[in-house]
Write an enzyme that holds these catalytic residues in place. Structure first.
Site, PDB file in Angstrom:
ATOM      1  NE  ARG A 224      68.330  -1.943 -10.279  1.00 24.70           N
ATOM      2  CZ  ARG A 224      67.082  -2.742 -10.107  1.00 24.70           C
ATOM      3  NH1 ARG A 224      66.725  -3.545 -10.786  1.00 24.70           N
ATOM      4  NH2 ARG A 224      66.096  -2.131  -9.178  1.00 24.70           N
TER       5      ARG A 224
ATOM      6  CG  HIS B  29      80.247  18.659 -26.987  1.00 25.11           C
ATOM      7  ND1 HIS B  29      79.995  20.051 -26.916  1.00 25.11           N
ATOM      8  CD2 HIS B  29      79.138  17.951 -26.675  1.00 25.11           C
ATOM      9  CE1 HIS B  29      78.772  20.074 -26.723  1.00 25.11           C
ATOM     10  NE2 HIS B  29      77.895  18.760 -26.753  1.00 25.11           N
TER      11      HIS B  29
ATOM     12  CG  ASP C 156      79.412  24.221 -26.442  1.00 23.82           C
ATOM     13  OD1 ASP C 156      78.761  23.391 -26.683  1.00 23.82           O
ATOM     14  OD2 ASP C 156      80.057  24.854 -27.203  1.00 23.82           O
TER      15      ASP C 156
END
Length: 312
Positions: A243, A138, A177
């Protein structure tokens, strides 16, 4: 249902069906093919009967030199209840003993005008493609600067909307999808869209749109190799996000590990631009340019210089 049958290769390569037509729907379960040279010489101890058997000039010319009893015996052993078919190349004449054995055991015998090596290569490529391990995920698959990016995340997080913005920025949609993924090689995953929803995007509040109709043929493509996974998740203030970019997370699809980046979603973040830059940065890393490592090295050098300065 079998993925490939003998009938499929007859239709795909325009083969002439000579005998054994009752077994035309036999399943083909392995991508390898066999050229039974040793078997023609009488050694059947390791005969790979489950493979498609390919007989060329070498095998058939040897069979002609056998006495009738030996030739009949070898042809009968070639035709088993699990052999999907026997293909003769170069439009060569087929031994009568093989036709008799194939009719008795319902093993399709087919003929091709192509050279043996060329036909062997084409058939192997076709079978490996059709029989490769597959799965469905998905998500959304987009081609961004030549990088196949699989965008995943929970329903409603904004995958399709991000894909629409990427298409507007000039990139190409592969699937929305549901992404059908096939492992073509040990480290090669190829994604495509199910035929029913090909070129379509579902946007909540807007409905289903046809990307090729709206943006043109250059905005879509049928298949793309997947090399990067971008996972979208709602921003969690209690979670520590990377980060710097030194840590590389992996996601396993079938038997292949793919680089995975997790992107937190919150109002004001332009996800399309972030994913676009991530794809460009991924390309740079593969070319040997790693900004995170370069920064880390400069930082380490700066720390060592400060320590050396303090000692004096």
């Amino acid at each position: 249902m079998p993925k490939v049958t003998t009938k499929d290769i007859v239709e795909k390569f325009g083969l002439e069906l000579i005998s054994g037509g009752e077994g035309i729907n036999r399943p083909i379960t392995v991508g390898d093919i066999s050229r039974p040279g040793l078997e023609m010489a009488g050694y059947f101890d390791y005969y790979p009967a489950e493979r498609v058997q390919l007989l060329g000039k070498t095998e058939l010319s040897f069979a002609e030199k056998l006495d009738p009893y030996e030739r009949k015996n070898r042809m009968e052993k070639l035709c088993t209840d699990i052999t999907p078919g026997i293909i003769i190349t170069r439009d060569m004449e087929i031994p009568a003993e093989l036709i008799e054995a194939s009719e008795r055991e319902s093993v399709p015998v087919m003929r091709s005008p192509q050279q043996t090596s060329r036909f062997s290569s084409r058939l192997t490529n076709y079978l490996e493609s059709k029989l490769a391990p597959t799965t469905a995920v998905h998500g959304v698959l987009v081609d961004i600067y030549g990088v196949g990016v699989l965008i995943t995340g929970k329903s409603g997080v904004g995958k399709s909307e991000t894909a629409l913005e990427l298409v507007k920025r000039g990139h190409r949609l592969v699937a929305d999808d549901c992404v059908e993924i096939r492992q073509e090689d040990e480290n090669t995953l190829v994604g495509r869209s199910p035929e029913l929803i090909e070129h379509l995007l579902e946007i909540r509040g807007l409905g289903i749109i046809n990307v090729m109709t709206l943006f043109g043929a250059g905005a879509v493509r049928s298949v793309k190799r997947i090399t990067l996974v971008m996972h979208l998740e709602l921003w969690d203030q209690n979670k520590q996000y990377d980060r710097v970019g030194l840590d590389e997370e992996k996601m396993t699809i079938i038997d292949t590990d793919i680089t995975k980046l997790t992107i937190p979603v919150r109002p004001g973040r332009n996800l399309a631009v972030i994913i676009e830059v991530a794809a460009m940065n991924f390309r740079l890393k593969r070319m040997g340019v790693n900004a995170a490592e370069a920064f880390s090295n400069r930082l380490t050098e700066a720390i060592h210089e400060d320590v050396d300065h303090d000692e004096f």
